[in-house]
Write a protein that holds these residues in place. Structure first.
Motif, PDB file in Angstrom:
ATOM      1  N   LEU A  89       0.810  -1.214   0.000  1.00 33.82           N
ATOM      2  CA  LEU A  89       0.000   0.000   0.000  1.00 33.82           C
ATOM      3  C   LEU A  89       0.845   1.266   0.000  1.00 33.82           C
ATOM      4  CD1 LEU A  89      -2.646  -1.021   2.690  1.00 33.82           C
ATOM      5  CD2 LEU A  89      -2.800  -1.292   0.208  1.00 33.82           C
ATOM      6  N   ALA A  90       2.075   1.168   0.505  1.00 33.66           N
ATOM      7  CA  ALA A  90       2.919   2.358   0.611  1.00 33.66           C
ATOM      8  C   ALA A  90       4.378   1.947   0.746  1.00 33.66           C
ATOM      9  CB  ALA A  90       2.504   3.201   1.817  1.00 33.66           C
ATOM     10  N   TYR A  91       5.277   2.874   0.410  1.00 30.68           N
ATOM     11  CA  TYR A  91       6.711   2.693   0.627  1.00 30.68           C
ATOM     12  C   TYR A  91       7.175   3.708   1.666  1.00 30.68           C
ATOM     13  CZ  TYR A  91       7.470  -0.502  -3.286  1.00 30.68           C
ATOM     14  OH  TYR A  91       7.447  -1.598  -4.121  1.00 30.68           O
ATOM     15  N   MET A  92       8.023   3.269   2.585  1.00 25.22           N
ATOM     16  CA  MET A  92       8.570   4.163   3.590  1.00 25.22           C
ATOM     17  C   MET A  92       9.617   5.087   2.962  1.00 25.22           C
ATOM     18  SD  MET A  92       7.022   3.812   6.353  1.00 25.22           S
ATOM     19  CE  MET A  92       5.913   2.674   7.152  1.00 25.22           C
ATOM     20  N   LEU A  93       9.524   6.376   3.304  1.00 22.22           N
ATOM     21  CA  LEU A  93      10.460   7.365   2.780  1.00 22.22           C
ATOM     22  C   LEU A  93      11.651   7.571   3.710  1.00 22.22           C
ATOM     23  CD1 LEU A  93       7.925  10.050   1.514  1.00 22.22           C
ATOM     24  CD2 LEU A  93       9.223   8.420   0.137  1.00 22.22           C
ATOM     25  N   ARG A  94      11.496   7.190   4.939  1.00 21.90           N
ATOM     26  CA  ARG A  94      12.591   7.329   5.905  1.00 21.90           C
ATOM     27  C   ARG A  94      12.459   6.253   6.967  1.00 21.90           C
ATOM     28  NH1 ARG A  94      10.437   9.824  10.440  1.00 21.90           N
ATOM     29  NH2 ARG A  94       8.604  11.174  10.133  1.00 21.90           N
ATOM     30  N   PHE A  95      13.546   6.028   7.698  1.00 19.34           N
ATOM     31  CA  PHE A  95      13.494   5.088   8.805  1.00 19.34           C
ATOM     32  C   PHE A  95      12.617   5.670   9.909  1.00 19.34           C
ATOM     33  CE2 PHE A  95      17.762   4.072   6.968  1.00 19.34           C
ATOM     34  CZ  PHE A  95      17.437   2.808   6.512  1.00 19.34           C
ATOM     35  N   LEU A  96      11.806   4.832  10.516  1.00 21.83           N
ATOM     36  CA  LEU A  96      10.859   5.294  11.514  1.00 21.83           C
ATOM     37  C   LEU A  96      11.492   5.391  12.898  1.00 21.83           C
ATOM     38  CD1 LEU A  96       7.684   3.205  10.556  1.00 21.83           C
ATOM     39  CD2 LEU A  96       8.230   5.565   9.912  1.00 21.83           C
ATOM     40  N   GLY A  97      11.220   6.503  13.565  1.00 22.60           N
ATOM     41  CA  GLY A  97      11.557   6.601  14.970  1.00 22.60           C
ATOM     42  C   GLY A  97      10.536   5.830  15.784  1.00 22.60           C
ATOM     43  N   GLN A  98      10.803   5.669  17.073  1.00 23.31           N
ATOM     44  CA  GLN A  98       9.928   4.861  17.917  1.00 23.31           C
ATOM     45  C   GLN A  98       8.511   5.419  17.961  1.00 23.31           C
ATOM     46  OE1 GLN A  98      11.296   4.379  21.941  1.00 23.31           O
ATOM     47  NE2 GLN A  98       9.684   2.958  22.494  1.00 23.31           N
ATOM     48  N   GLN A  99       8.368   6.734  18.034  1.00 19.43           N
ATOM     49  CA  GLN A  99       7.043   7.331  18.145  1.00 19.43           C
ATOM     50  C   GLN A  99       6.216   7.085  16.882  1.00 19.43           C
ATOM     51  OE1 GLN A  99       7.076  11.451  19.341  1.00 19.43           O
ATOM     52  NE2 GLN A  99       4.885  11.735  18.970  1.00 19.43           N
ATOM     53  N   ASP A 100       6.824   7.323  15.700  1.00 18.69           N
ATOM     54  CA  ASP A 100       6.109   7.089  14.450  1.00 18.69           C
ATOM     55  C   ASP A 100       5.794   5.610  14.255  1.00 18.69           C
ATOM     56  OD1 ASP A 100       5.842   9.714  13.527  1.00 18.69           O
ATOM     57  OD2 ASP A 100       7.844   9.713  12.630  1.00 18.69           O
ATOM     58  N   HIS A 101       6.745   4.757  14.618  1.00 21.08           N
ATOM     59  CA  HIS A 101       6.533   3.321  14.473  1.00 21.08           C
ATOM     60  C   HIS A 101       5.343   2.874  15.309  1.00 21.08           C
ATOM     61  CE1 HIS A 101       7.222  -1.016  14.671  1.00 21.08           C
ATOM     62  NE2 HIS A 101       8.030  -0.890  13.621  1.00 21.08           N
ATOM     63  N   GLN A 102       5.273   3.321  16.535  1.00 17.77           N
ATOM     64  CA  GLN A 102       4.171   2.933  17.407  1.00 17.77           C
ATOM     65  C   GLN A 102       2.845   3.492  16.900  1.00 17.77           C
ATOM     66  OE1 GLN A 102       5.494   4.355  21.242  1.00 17.77           O
ATOM     67  NE2 GLN A 102       6.603   2.470  21.710  1.00 17.77           N
ATOM     68  N   ALA A 103       2.872   4.743  16.420  1.00 18.70           N
ATOM     69  CA  ALA A 103       1.639   5.374  15.950  1.00 18.70           C
ATOM     70  C   ALA A 103       1.104   4.672  14.705  1.00 18.70           C
ATOM     71  CB  ALA A 103       1.890   6.853  15.667  1.00 18.70           C
ATOM     72  N   ILE A 104       1.985   4.376  13.753  1.00 14.17           N
ATOM     73  CA  ILE A 104       1.547   3.716  12.521  1.00 14.17           C
ATOM     74  C   ILE A 104       1.083   2.296  12.815  1.00 14.17           C
ATOM     75  CG2 ILE A 104       2.286   2.928  10.231  1.00 14.17           C
ATOM     76  CD1 ILE A 104       4.235   5.299  10.175  1.00 14.17           C
TER      77      ILE A 104
END
Length: 269
Positions: free
Chosen positions: A213-228
């Protein structure tokens, strides 16, 4: 209840079960994941795997031509409708800058990976084509072989939703065949295509079926990873448990936004 991928694969893990000989290939345990050829002028280590190849860091699509065998997600299916709601919702999230969304018309399950012009390695290029052959002649050869290929069974293919793939390269729905018979049918089809085209991608036997559905544009930090992760998990209960896919399609593509059908794989009479 989703079928466990590991359970299905353990049942079907007998060597050469599908009647294909090793042919000198390395085992899946020995093989490494194929990586695209790095570009000298791009800092690949700063970004997820496909940024700089399929997309710019700002989400602009890059040329990445090739061909593949896929099943498009039917636009008249309940899963398509549910994913369309998810797609629209993802655009409105605070973490939307983390990824580039793929157009709904491109959604599909890959049956057999095919080739990419930028990845010319022996395991990922048809054995009857020289590694420096033009992509167009490689596509023509594969198209001719597939025109007479026997699918051996009629669609649909019944699939079950098994969760989400890890948030590394992108956002992808993890799916598995809905029964052991369907698992054997799909794995056997992949084996026969591998033998026909004389190519075998790394991880061939353990390939994880999915809908990207999507490609990641950057490595995720912990906050973004948990939110997504939390957002995606909340959507799982809204998705149908099973769905069906039609006949596999041989498609060509210039980039990840569109897959143009050349022919359907059919059961030969």
């Amino acid at each position: 209840m989703a079928i466990s991928v590991s359970t299905v694969n353990e049942v079907l893990a007998t060597p050469n079960e599908h009647g294909i000989e090793n042919g000198g290939w390395l085992s899946d345990q020995q093989e490494q994941r194929i990586e695209p050829v790095p570009k000298n002028d791009f800092p690949h280590q700063q970004y997820p795997r496909w940024i700089g190849h399929k997309f710019e860091p700002d989400g602009r699509v890059l040329p990445f031509p090739g061909h593949t065998i896929i099943c498009h997600l039917p636009q008249n299916s309940s899963l398509y409708d549910c994913l369309l709601l998810l797609h629209n919702d993802l655009q409105r999230q605070d973490f939307a800058a983390c990824y580039v969304l793929l157009p709904p018309s491109s959604w599909h399950m890959t049956v057999y990976e095919g080739v990419s012009d930028q990845i010319r390695k022996r395991t990922c290029w048809p054995g009857d084509c020289a590694l420096d052959a033009p992509l167009e002649s490689c596509t023509t050869m594969v198209r001719e072989k597939l025109a007479s290929f026997d699918l051996r069974s009629e669609p649909p293919f019944r699939m079950t939703i098994a969760g989400w793939e890890p948030l590394e390269d992108g956002i992808a729905l993890k799916i598995v065949p809905a029964s052991l018979d369907e698992e054997r049918r799909l794995r056997g089809l992949r084996d026969r295509l591998s033998k026909l085209l004389r190519m075998r991608h790394p991880g061939h036997d353990t390939y994880s079926f999915h809908v990207s559905l999507a490609y990641m544009l950057r490595f995720l930090g912990q906050q973004d990873h948990q939110a997504i992760s939390a957002f995606l998990q909340s959507y799982l209960k809204k998705l149908p448990k099973t769905f069906e896919l039609g006949a596999p399609e041989f498609c060509i593509f210039d980039d990840m936004f569109a897959f143009q059908r050349e022919l359907y794989l059919k059961k030969q009479s």
